[in-house]
Design a protein around this motif. Structure first.
Motif, PDB file in Angstrom:
ATOM      1  N   GLY A   1      24.413  53.049  69.162  1.00  0.00           N
ATOM      2  CA  GLY A   1      25.161  53.530  68.001  1.00  0.00           C
ATOM      3  C   GLY A   1      26.321  52.662  67.574  1.00  0.00           C
ATOM      4  O   GLY A   1      27.005  52.987  66.602  1.00  0.00           O
ATOM      5  N   TRP A   2      26.574  51.550  68.270  1.00  0.00           N
ATOM      6  CA  TRP A   2      27.714  50.700  67.923  1.00  0.00           C
ATOM      7  C   TRP A   2      27.475  50.000  66.591  1.00  0.00           C
ATOM      8  O   TRP A   2      26.463  49.342  66.394  1.00  0.00           O
ATOM      9  CB  TRP A   2      27.942  49.665  69.020  1.00  0.00           C
ATOM     10  N   ARG A   3      28.435  50.141  65.691  1.00  0.00           N
ATOM     11  CA  ARG A   3      28.365  49.489  64.384  1.00  0.00           C
ATOM     12  C   ARG A   3      29.649  48.704  64.102  1.00  0.00           C
ATOM     13  O   ARG A   3      29.928  48.351  62.958  1.00  0.00           O
ATOM     14  CB  ARG A   3      28.135  50.529  63.273  1.00  0.00           C
ATOM     15  N   GLY A   4      30.408  48.444  65.142  1.00  0.00           N
ATOM     16  CA  GLY A   4      31.659  47.720  64.984  1.00  0.00           C
ATOM     17  C   GLY A   4      31.485  46.225  65.129  1.00  0.00           C
ATOM     18  O   GLY A   4      30.371  45.685  65.079  1.00  0.00           O
ATOM     19  N   GLU A   5      32.611  45.557  65.345  1.00  0.00           N
ATOM     20  CA  GLU A   5      32.623  44.104  65.416  1.00  0.00           C
ATOM     21  C   GLU A   5      32.195  43.593  66.787  1.00  0.00           C
ATOM     22  O   GLU A   5      32.191  44.317  67.775  1.00  0.00           O
ATOM     23  CB  GLU A   5      34.022  43.577  65.100  1.00  0.00           C
ATOM     24  N   VAL A   6      31.860  42.294  66.795  1.00  0.00           N
ATOM     25  CA  VAL A   6      31.590  41.567  68.030  1.00  0.00           C
ATOM     26  C   VAL A   6      32.773  40.629  68.233  1.00  0.00           C
ATOM     27  O   VAL A   6      32.976  39.692  67.463  1.00  0.00           O
ATOM     28  CB  VAL A   6      30.278  40.765  67.948  1.00  0.00           C
ATOM     29  N   GLU A   7      33.576  40.915  69.241  1.00  0.00           N
ATOM     30  CA  GLU A   7      34.824  40.182  69.453  1.00  0.00           C
ATOM     31  C   GLU A   7      34.625  39.117  70.524  1.00  0.00           C
ATOM     32  O   GLU A   7      34.162  39.416  71.627  1.00  0.00           O
ATOM     33  CB  GLU A   7      35.924  41.160  69.883  1.00  0.00           C
ATOM     34  N   VAL A   8      34.954  37.877  70.193  1.00  0.00           N
ATOM     35  CA  VAL A   8      34.794  36.768  71.129  1.00  0.00           C
ATOM     36  C   VAL A   8      36.123  36.504  71.821  1.00  0.00           C
ATOM     37  O   VAL A   8      37.117  36.179  71.168  1.00  0.00           O
ATOM     38  CB  VAL A   8      34.302  35.495  70.410  1.00  0.00           C
ATOM     39  N   GLU A   9      36.123  36.648  73.144  1.00  0.00           N
ATOM     40  CA  GLU A   9      37.334  36.461  73.944  1.00  0.00           C
ATOM     41  C   GLU A   9      37.019  35.469  75.063  1.00  0.00           C
ATOM     42  O   GLU A   9      36.252  35.781  75.978  1.00  0.00           O
ATOM     43  CB  GLU A   9      37.798  37.797  74.534  1.00  0.00           C
ATOM     44  N   ILE A  10      37.620  34.282  74.977  1.00  0.00           N
ATOM     45  CA  ILE A  10      37.329  33.217  75.932  1.00  0.00           C
ATOM     46  C   ILE A  10      38.607  32.790  76.642  1.00  0.00           C
ATOM     47  O   ILE A  10      39.598  32.448  75.992  1.00  0.00           O
ATOM     48  CB  ILE A  10      36.701  31.995  75.224  1.00  0.00           C
ATOM     49  N   PHE A  11      38.575  32.827  77.962  1.00  0.00           N
ATOM     50  CA  PHE A  11      39.626  32.254  78.801  1.00  0.00           C
ATOM     51  C   PHE A  11      39.066  30.971  79.403  1.00  0.00           C
ATOM     52  O   PHE A  11      38.224  31.021  80.297  1.00  0.00           O
ATOM     53  CB  PHE A  11      39.991  33.198  79.948  1.00  0.00           C
ATOM     54  N   ASN A  12      39.521  29.830  78.940  1.00  0.00           N
ATOM     55  CA  ASN A  12      38.976  28.570  79.422  1.00  0.00           C
ATOM     56  C   ASN A  12      39.938  27.451  79.053  1.00  0.00           C
ATOM     57  O   ASN A  12      40.232  27.240  77.871  1.00  0.00           O
ATOM     58  CB  ASN A  12      37.595  28.325  78.784  1.00  0.00           C
ATOM     59  N   ALA A  13      40.427  26.728  80.051  1.00  0.00           N
ATOM     60  CA  ALA A  13      41.436  25.696  79.812  1.00  0.00           C
ATOM     61  C   ALA A  13      40.918  24.587  78.913  1.00  0.00           C
ATOM     62  O   ALA A  13      41.667  24.048  78.079  1.00  0.00           O
ATOM     63  CB  ALA A  13      41.925  25.127  81.146  1.00  0.00           C
ATOM     64  N   ASP A  14      39.640  24.211  79.059  1.00  0.00           N
ATOM     65  CA  ASP A  14      39.083  23.153  78.216  1.00  0.00           C
ATOM     66  C   ASP A  14      38.988  23.608  76.763  1.00  0.00           C
ATOM     67  O   ASP A  14      39.269  22.835  75.837  1.00  0.00           O
ATOM     68  CB  ASP A  14      37.705  22.731  78.726  1.00  0.00           C
TER      69      ASP A  14
ATOM     70  N   ALA B   1      30.368  38.727  59.079  1.00  0.00           N
ATOM     71  CA  ALA B   1      31.266  39.836  58.737  1.00  0.00           C
ATOM     72  C   ALA B   1      31.639  40.657  59.964  1.00  0.00           C
ATOM     73  O   ALA B   1      32.701  41.298  59.990  1.00  0.00           O
ATOM     74  CB  ALA B   1      30.614  40.732  57.682  1.00  0.00           C
ATOM     75  N   ALA B   2      30.800  40.631  60.972  1.00  0.00           N
ATOM     76  CA  ALA B   2      31.051  41.421  62.181  1.00  0.00           C
ATOM     77  C   ALA B   2      31.728  40.619  63.284  1.00  0.00           C
ATOM     78  O   ALA B   2      31.970  41.154  64.368  1.00  0.00           O
ATOM     79  CB  ALA B   2      29.744  42.004  62.712  1.00  0.00           C
ATOM     80  N   LEU B   3      32.053  39.357  63.035  1.00  0.00           N
ATOM     81  CA  LEU B   3      32.630  38.506  64.069  1.00  0.00           C
ATOM     82  C   LEU B   3      34.146  38.624  64.076  1.00  0.00           C
ATOM     83  O   LEU B   3      34.804  38.462  63.046  1.00  0.00           O
ATOM     84  CB  LEU B   3      32.224  37.049  63.845  1.00  0.00           C
ATOM     85  N   SER B   4      34.709  38.883  65.247  1.00  0.00           N
ATOM     86  CA  SER B   4      36.157  38.949  65.435  1.00  0.00           C
ATOM     87  C   SER B   4      36.579  37.888  66.443  1.00  0.00           C
ATOM     88  O   SER B   4      35.919  37.690  67.460  1.00  0.00           O
ATOM     89  CB  SER B   4      36.559  40.340  65.942  1.00  0.00           C
ATOM     90  N   ILE B   5      37.690  37.217  66.157  1.00  0.00           N
ATOM     91  CA  ILE B   5      38.223  36.193  67.053  1.00  0.00           C
ATOM     92  C   ILE B   5      39.401  36.780  67.823  1.00  0.00           C
ATOM     93  O   ILE B   5      40.431  37.127  67.239  1.00  0.00           O
ATOM     94  CB  ILE B   5      38.693  34.941  66.279  1.00  0.00           C
ATOM     95  N   ASN B   6      39.236  36.912  69.129  1.00  0.00           N
ATOM     96  CA  ASN B   6      40.335  37.372  69.969  1.00  0.00           C
ATOM     97  C   ASN B   6      41.372  36.258  70.109  1.00  0.00           C
ATOM     98  O   ASN B   6      41.032  35.084  70.240  1.00  0.00           O
ATOM     99  CB  ASN B   6      39.784  37.778  71.340  1.00  0.00           C
ATOM    100  N   HIS B   7      42.646  36.645  70.091  1.00  0.00           N
ATOM    101  CA  HIS B   7      43.723  35.651  70.122  1.00  0.00           C
ATOM    102  C   HIS B   7      43.630  34.743  71.350  1.00  0.00           C
ATOM    103  O   HIS B   7      43.981  33.557  71.283  1.00  0.00           O
ATOM    104  CB  HIS B   7      45.079  36.354  70.080  1.00  0.00           C
ATOM    105  N   LYS B   8      43.146  35.253  72.469  1.00  0.00           N
ATOM    106  CA  LYS B   8      43.057  34.429  73.676  1.00  0.00           C
ATOM    107  C   LYS B   8      42.087  33.257  73.510  1.00  0.00           C
ATOM    108  O   LYS B   8      42.230  32.231  74.182  1.00  0.00           O
ATOM    109  CB  LYS B   8      42.641  35.278  74.876  1.00  0.00           C
ATOM    110  N   THR B   9      41.124  33.409  72.636  1.00  0.00           N
ATOM    111  CA  THR B   9      40.161  32.331  72.420  1.00  0.00           C
ATOM    112  C   THR B   9      40.845  31.089  71.845  1.00  0.00           C
ATOM    113  O   THR B   9      40.425  29.965  72.111  1.00  0.00           O
ATOM    114  CB  THR B   9      39.040  32.818  71.490  1.00  0.00           C
ATOM    115  N   VAL B  10      41.882  31.312  71.066  1.00  0.00           N
ATOM    116  CA  VAL B  10      42.649  30.207  70.473  1.00  0.00           C
ATOM    117  C   VAL B  10      44.078  30.256  71.015  1.00  0.00           C
ATOM    118  O   VAL B  10      45.049  30.155  70.275  1.00  0.00           O
ATOM    119  CB  VAL B  10      42.607  30.268  68.931  1.00  0.00           C
TER     120      VAL B  10
END
Length: 279
Positions: A242-255, A8-17
């Motif tokens: 005190g952080w209770r927000g999301e964990v956003e995954v942001e990956i820059f990787n050509a592979d 529920a706390a996982l966010s996908i950053n657009h750059k990852t995809v």
């Protein structure tokens, strides 16, 4: 679909995809049973700001951050004015998307300049103009410290402590900071800085730091577990602050970008559960 409650706390950053359109991002994330995305200005503009905001809303997703504003170090008056105006537009976009946070990448040294101190002062001056406007629009500017290898061309803010120094003159609801594991994992002061940040934390982003570093250092990010970062201590530290927000995954990787996008999302989910929040 049975979904692990930790997701529920996982966010996908657009750059990852990178390469997915806005509709593909929204549909793909929703199909994976996730609830949050991080947006980038270019794909949003391509699809249309109002259409993008409705698309996200109708899918029942939330936008955790909008990226990116910043690049505030210009010495030329016309270039500086253009940067301020562009950041105002970015703040408006963030508000329209319903995102709480606009990520700010400070900018590097202007061409031909070696004046690092002056560049940081210009960032502070720009924040003084932009922070009240952001506050009026219900948006928080999130200063992102980038790894020192990017100081000359992308960000004259290199540590979380420096980001906090710049943020602290402003109300906490106007200016906060990003804790991005890729950029700050190496900093011996990072734990003190996270504790100091407290409710200044406006975004928490994760990905791994790959070794050996690729020739294009911008693409040195990897799936969590493929590099050298120990993630659970970061999760514990931001939660203690005190952080209770999301964990956003942001990956820059050509592979990663070359893989099927739905597979990328599934790998991120698996690595998040196994490596970032195990157990």
């Amino acid at each position: 679909m049975s979904v692990d409650p930790r997701l529920a706390a996982l966010s996908i950053n657009h750059k990852t995809v990178d390469g997915w359109s806005m509709p593909e991002l929204v549909d793909g994330v929703a199909a994976a049973g996730l609830q949050a995305i991080g947006t980038w200005r270019e794909p949003v503009a391509e699809y249309g700001l109002d259409r993008a905001a409705k698309l996200v809303r109708d899918a029942g997703l939330r936008v955790t951050s909008h990226c990116r504003g910043g690049f505030l170090t210009a010495t030329d008056p016309a270039a500086r004015a253009a940067a301020i105006e562009d950041n105002r537009r970015a703040i408006d976009e963030t508000a329209t998307l319903g995102a709480p946070t606009l990520v700010i990448v400070a900018g590097g040294l202007p061409d031909g300049s070696r004046d690092l101190v002056g560049a940081r002062e210009r960032v502070a001056d720009a924040l003084a103009e932009l922070a009240p406007y952001a506050g009026e629009r219900g948006v928080r500017l999130a200063l992102e410290a980038l790894h020192p290898m990017y100081v000359a061309d992308r960000a004259v803010i290199s540590t979380l402590g420096q980001a906090l120094d710049l943020a602290e003159p402003f109300p906490v609801e106007q200016v906060g900071v990003v804790v991005d594991t890729f950029h700050v994992w190496w900093d011996p002061e990072v734990w003190r800085s996270i504790d100091r940040a407290g409710d200044r934390i406006a975004s928490f982003q994760v990905c791994d730091f790959l070794m050996p570093i690729p020739a294009d250092v911008l693409l040195a990010r990897g799936y969590m577990g493929d590099g050298v970062i120990d993630f659970p201590p970061f999760v514990a530290a931001v939660e203690a602050a005190g952080w209770r927000g999301e964990v956003e995954v942001e990956i820059f990787n050509a592979d990663v970008w070359a893989e099927p996008k739905a597979q990328v999302v599934e790998t991120v989910k698996q690595r998040y559960l196994a490596v970032v929040v195990p157990g």
